[in-house]
Scaffold this motif. Structure first.
Motif, short mmCIF file in Angstrom:
data_model
loop_
_atom_site.label_atom_id
_atom_site.label_comp_id
_atom_site.label_asym_id
_atom_site.label_seq_id
_atom_site.Cartn_x
_atom_site.Cartn_y
_atom_site.Cartn_z
N ALA A 3 -62.05 -34.28 -88.66
CA ALA A 3 -63.34 -33.93 -89.26
C ALA A 3 -64.44 -33.72 -88.22
O ALA A 3 -65.44 -33.07 -88.49
N SER A 4 -64.28 -34.29 -87.02
CA SER A 4 -65.30 -34.15 -85.99
C SER A 4 -65.09 -32.93 -85.10
O SER A 4 -65.91 -32.64 -84.23
N ARG A 183 -66.42 -26.84 -98.10
CA ARG A 183 -66.21 -27.96 -99.01
C ARG A 183 -64.86 -28.66 -98.79
O ARG A 183 -64.54 -29.62 -99.50
N SER A 184 -64.08 -28.18 -97.81
CA SER A 184 -62.72 -28.68 -97.65
C SER A 184 -62.64 -30.02 -96.92
O SER A 184 -61.66 -30.75 -97.06
N GLY A 185 -63.65 -30.32 -96.11
CA GLY A 185 -63.62 -31.55 -95.33
C GLY A 185 -62.73 -31.49 -94.11
O GLY A 185 -62.53 -32.49 -93.43
N LYS A 186 -62.17 -30.31 -93.82
CA LYS A 186 -61.31 -30.12 -92.65
C LYS A 186 -61.93 -29.07 -91.73
O LYS A 186 -62.62 -28.17 -92.19
N GLN A 241 -72.93 -24.76 -91.57
CA GLN A 241 -71.82 -24.88 -90.63
C GLN A 241 -72.09 -24.22 -89.28
O GLN A 241 -71.24 -24.28 -88.39
#
Length: 308
Positions: A3-4, A183-186, A241
């Motif tokens: 995620a980072s 919105r995927s978090g990946k 983003q």
């Protein structure tokens, strides 16, 4: 954690020369305010080298290897499945990997397809000669490329005809995916492979091609490319983003010789091995990592993108 990690938006123009952008040539005749502003936000590479044609350059881009080593001279069947590609490597790092646009790195067997080379999803065309779609038997028919009402495929490789101008259809899909990926978090990697400004010369919808010269239509196509890039960047901003996305912009090779001025006076053009064929624009924008308004004048190649 995954995620980072930063997102990566790789924008690859098709046959765009260094003489087509003001940020790379003061004599450029086209209006590309978005790309030029993007160049100012990061690093320009003034001696960026590719191979001389689309397929070979793209194979090198995805693998970090010489296209000759991969079998892309003179006949290409696709990248061998044991080769580690950029999307395969990023997928293993936890990335969601997407391809929107032109593939052109093999379509004769399943191992050559985008999903076999590391992409989670694909929307676009495997080969420009299939853009006019299938024959009466449902088989892809080799016909002249077109920008109007193209037949495209997805990761299931089902054929569908779309209404409109090819670059706009691709851009809308890419914008939708950028929004969904937020919105995927990946972390995600998207290769946006536009056909612009590759031939055939077909004016974008906002321009009437009546009485326009070939050079004027070409400049309109380059300007339209700039507008498509603006849409992608706006999607990054809208979804929050932009600061966590590396944006790389490049061309897969120089412009054809007949595009006077597009190669900024360098000798030759696409499909040759003179400077005009293999010297292309390239820029890298990465917030807090790459200094704005910076310039790298060392010789680098398209094979350097993946390892970097």
């Amino acid at each position: 954690s995954a995620a980072s990690l930063p997102n990566v938006l790789l924008i690859v123009a098709d046959d765009l020369g260094v003489g087509d952008l003001r940020s790379f040539s003061n004599d450029a005749q086209t209006q590309t305010p978005t790309i030029d502003a993007l160049a100012a936000q990061g690093m320009r590479f003034s001696r960026f080298y590719t191979d001389s044609t689309c397929s070979a350059s793209r194979a090198s881009l995805l693998t970090g290897q010489s296209p000759t080593r991969l079998g892309f001279h003179p006949v290409a069947r696709g990248i061998s499945p044991e080769v580690v590609t950029m999307p395969k490597w990023l997928h293993a790092m936890g990335y969601n990997t997407r391809l929107v646009g032109k593939w052109h790195i093999g379509e004769l067997n399943a191992d050559a397809m985008p999903t076999a080379q590391g992409f989670d999803s694909f929307f676009g065309y495997l080969n420009q000669w299939f853009l006019q779609g299938v024959d009466e038997n449902g088989k892809p028919a080799i016909r002249a490329p077109t920008y109007e009402n193209p037949w495209l495929q997805d990761e299931k490789y089902a054929w569908q005809q779309f209404s409109g101008y090819l670059p706009d259809i691709l851009t809308q899909r890419a914008v939708n995916e950028v929004t969904m990926l937020a919105r995927s978090g990946k972390p995600w990697f998207m290769w946006y492979a536009t056909p612009l400004p590759h031939g055939p010369l077909q004016a974008p919808p906002e321009v009437s091609s009546n009485k326009l010269s070939e050079d004027e239509i070409y400049r309109a196509m380059v300007h339209h490319l700039d507008g498509n890039v603006a849409e992608l960047l706006a999607a990054l901003e809208k979804t929050g983003q932009r600061d966590n996305t590396i944006v790389i912009f490049l061309s897969d090779n120089g412009a054809p010789e007949k595009r006077i001025g597009s190669n900024a006076g360098f000798v030759g053009g696409k499909a040759h091995y003179s400077e005009g064929a293999v010297r292309a624009p390239m820029l890298w924008v990465e917030a807090k990592q790459v200094m704005p308004h910076s310039l790298d004048e060392r010789a680098i190649t398209i094979a350097d993108i993946f390892p970097t």
